[in-house]
Write an enzyme that holds these catalytic residues in place. Structure first.
Site, mmCIF file in Angstrom:
data_model
loop_
_atom_site.group_PDB
_atom_site.id
_atom_site.type_symbol
_atom_site.label_atom_id
_atom_site.label_comp_id
_atom_site.label_asym_id
_atom_site.label_seq_id
_atom_site.Cartn_x
_atom_site.Cartn_y
_atom_site.Cartn_z
ATOM 1 N N HIS A 82 0.902 -1.207 0.149
ATOM 2 C CA HIS A 82 0.058 -0.058 0.116
ATOM 3 C C HIS A 82 1.013 1.103 0.033
ATOM 4 O O HIS A 82 2.031 1.104 0.204
ATOM 5 C CB HIS A 82 -1.030 0.180 1.259
ATOM 6 C CG HIS A 82 -2.043 -0.824 1.003
ATOM 7 N ND1 HIS A 82 -2.016 -2.224 1.527
ATOM 8 C CD2 HIS A 82 -3.256 -0.469 0.833
ATOM 9 C CE1 HIS A 82 -3.122 -2.631 1.278
ATOM 10 N NE2 HIS A 82 -4.028 -2.072 0.764
ATOM 11 N N LYS A 117 -0.263 4.875 4.649
ATOM 12 C CA LYS A 117 -1.338 4.163 5.356
ATOM 13 C C LYS A 117 -0.918 4.053 6.731
ATOM 14 O O LYS A 117 0.316 3.748 7.095
ATOM 15 C CB LYS A 117 -1.309 2.812 4.432
ATOM 16 C CG LYS A 117 -2.332 1.991 5.268
ATOM 17 C CD LYS A 117 -2.566 0.752 4.177
ATOM 18 C CE LYS A 117 -3.672 -0.218 4.887
ATOM 19 N NZ LYS A 117 -5.058 0.320 5.151
HETATM 20 P P1 NAP Z 1 -6.538 9.624 3.710
HETATM 21 O O1 NAP Z 1 -6.355 10.420 2.205
HETATM 22 O O2 NAP Z 1 -5.464 10.034 4.817
HETATM 23 O O3 NAP Z 1 -8.008 10.462 4.087
HETATM 24 C C1 NAP Z 1 -8.487 10.256 5.380
HETATM 25 C C2 NAP Z 1 -9.256 11.618 5.470
HETATM 26 O O4 NAP Z 1 -9.881 11.598 6.828
HETATM 27 C C3 NAP Z 1 -8.322 12.854 5.838
HETATM 28 O O5 NAP Z 1 -8.487 14.013 4.743
HETATM 29 C C4 NAP Z 1 -8.102 13.085 7.309
HETATM 30 O O6 NAP Z 1 -7.739 14.544 7.621
HETATM 31 C C5 NAP Z 1 -9.595 12.807 7.701
HETATM 32 N N1 NAP Z 1 -9.878 12.587 8.921
HETATM 33 C C6 NAP Z 1 -9.009 12.228 9.852
HETATM 34 N N2 NAP Z 1 -9.426 12.163 11.216
HETATM 35 C C7 NAP Z 1 -10.820 12.795 10.806
HETATM 36 C C8 NAP Z 1 -11.798 13.033 11.922
HETATM 37 N N3 NAP Z 1 -11.904 12.840 13.059
HETATM 38 N N4 NAP Z 1 -12.949 13.074 11.308
HETATM 39 C C9 NAP Z 1 -13.245 13.555 9.779
HETATM 40 N N5 NAP Z 1 -12.228 13.512 8.907
HETATM 41 C C10 NAP Z 1 -11.053 13.048 9.431
HETATM 42 O O7 NAP Z 1 -6.717 7.999 3.604
HETATM 43 P P2 NAP Z 1 -7.552 7.463 2.376
HETATM 44 O O8 NAP Z 1 -6.262 7.013 1.745
HETATM 45 O O9 NAP Z 1 -8.511 8.217 1.773
HETATM 46 O O10 NAP Z 1 -7.896 6.160 3.196
HETATM 47 C C11 NAP Z 1 -9.135 6.279 4.124
HETATM 48 C C12 NAP Z 1 -9.294 4.938 4.852
HETATM 49 O O11 NAP Z 1 -10.081 4.136 4.069
HETATM 50 C C13 NAP Z 1 -8.268 4.146 5.361
HETATM 51 O O12 NAP Z 1 -8.471 3.429 6.502
HETATM 52 C C14 NAP Z 1 -7.777 3.177 4.309
HETATM 53 O O13 NAP Z 1 -7.191 2.039 4.672
HETATM 54 C C15 NAP Z 1 -9.416 2.760 3.875
HETATM 55 N N6 NAP Z 1 -9.388 2.305 2.580
HETATM 56 C C16 NAP Z 1 -10.436 1.306 2.393
HETATM 57 C C17 NAP Z 1 -10.711 0.742 1.180
HETATM 58 C C18 NAP Z 1 -11.835 -0.144 1.077
HETATM 59 O O14 NAP Z 1 -12.224 -0.477 -0.209
HETATM 60 N N7 NAP Z 1 -12.725 -0.462 2.374
HETATM 61 C C19 NAP Z 1 -10.240 1.272 0.340
HETATM 62 C C20 NAP Z 1 -8.971 2.348 0.231
HETATM 63 C C21 NAP Z 1 -8.770 2.744 1.249
HETATM 64 P P3 NAP Z 1 -6.044 14.950 7.774
HETATM 65 O O15 NAP Z 1 -5.256 14.814 6.348
HETATM 66 O O16 NAP Z 1 -6.228 16.031 8.332
HETATM 67 O O17 NAP Z 1 -5.485 13.471 8.699
#
Ligand code: NAP
Length: 266
Positions: free
Chosen positions: A156, A160
């Site tokens: 990943h 992550k």
């Molecule tokens: P990301 O780019 O870091 O996005 C996460 C977002 O959530 C960021 O904007 C972050 O803000 C924000 N955040 C943090 N704490 C928060 C809170 N308390 N309230 C509201 N927003 C908050 O990560 P991503 O790549 O989008 O992935 C997000 C999650 O999805 C991860 O856990 C990843 O493993 C998962 N994922 C799942 C799948 C699936 O198919 N299920 C696929 C891909 C990813 P900051 O930048 O300020 O921290």
């Protein structure tokens, strides 16, 4: 016209949040009514996701957004640290949830299921919404019946937070239903560099690679006398997740309590 599903998107400014917003805005039966994040406060979610302004600004207050925006469902792609708090806030207010954020523990899921049942608000959680990933997990569980010696390599992006990935753990759990626990590798083996053999799930090994430029890759390797099988899935961009997310958003109101895994909806 059929009634639109009103969606509150949490983690709206993140990589998945922006991709999911773009997907939702392209669906006639979906309406994005709220956007929450701790970054990009006040930005229009339409513009953040690469389109035109839609008049929905990113807020940092989930509880207020739940009250204000009249959503039918919260979609969460935030962080492992934040997700349980978000689930508690939404379910306590009777708002169904579709959760893609990884890192939830068994204890978290137990608590969330109790909340979902107590508030009559369904909760759907999937570690991976890509159809090829669901197939990869299903094929791996099938292969483990004949080849119980296996190891997982998951790759990943380097931002992550959690390891192993939710997909790797879920794969190991699915395989665990088909395989008796035993230690993978030589009994007296040892590590000259700690951690080299990876994480241990019921004796099977999981290796987590973190590199810039990667979305998600997982390979499950099986070994037997004179042969090897490798089952690999690549997510090359985040478009692969939206069809599964859209399915969950359309089906969430027909679910009860906690439902885990996209395979349950297929
Ligand atoms: P990301 O780019 O870091 O996005 C996460 C977002 O959530 C960021 O904007 C972050 O803000 C924000 N955040 C943090 N704490 C928060 C809170 N308390 N309230 C509201 N927003 C908050 O990560 P991503 O790549 O989008 O992935 C997000 C999650 O999805 C991860 O856990 C990843 O493993 C998962 N994922 C799942 C799948 C699936 O198919 N299920 C696929 C891909 C990813 P900051 O930048 O300020 O921290």
């Amino acid at each position: 016209m059929t009634e639109q599903i009103k969606i509150l998107l949490n983690g709206a400014a993140g990589k998945m949040g922006r991709a999911m917003a773009a997907g939702i805005l392209g669906e006639a039966d979906m309406q994005l009514v709220g956007a929450v994040d701790r970054s990009c406060i006040g930005c229009d979610i339409g513009e953040l996701s690469g389109g035109v302004a839609i008049g929905v600004k990113v807020s940092d207050d989930l509880a207020a957004s739940v009250k204000r925006c009249g959503a039918d469902v919260m979609l969460d792609f935030t962080t492992p640290e934040a997700v349980m708090r978000n689930i508690r806030t939404a379910l306590s207010a009777g708002l169904p949830c579709v959760v893609g954020t990884t890192g939830l523990t068994a204890a978290d899921l137990e608590e969330a299921e109790a909340l979902a049942l107590a508030n009559d608000a369904p909760l759907f959680v999937a570690p991976n919404f890509a159809l090829t990933a669901v197939l990869m997990m299903r094929f791996a569980a099938e292969a483990a019946k004949y080849f119980p010696h296996y190891e997982i390599i998951e790759i990943h992006n380097d931002r992550k937070m959690d390891a192993p990935s939710g997909t790797a753990l879920y794969t190991a759990q699915m395989i665990g239903r088909e395989r008796e626990p035993f230690a993978q590798g030589a009994l007296n083996s040892f590590e000259t560099l700690p951690g080299c053999r990876g994480g241990d799930y019921q004796g099977a090994r999981i290796h987590s690679v973190r590199l810039p430029g990667v979305v998600a890759i997982q390979e499950v390797l099986f070994g037997g006398p004179g042969q090897m099988l490798s089952i690999r899935q690549d997510s090359t961009n985040r478009d692969c997740f939206f069809p599964g997310v859209a399915l969950a958003l359309r089906r969430i109101r027909s679910l009860h309590g906690l439902v885990q895994g996209l395979e349950k909806l297929l």
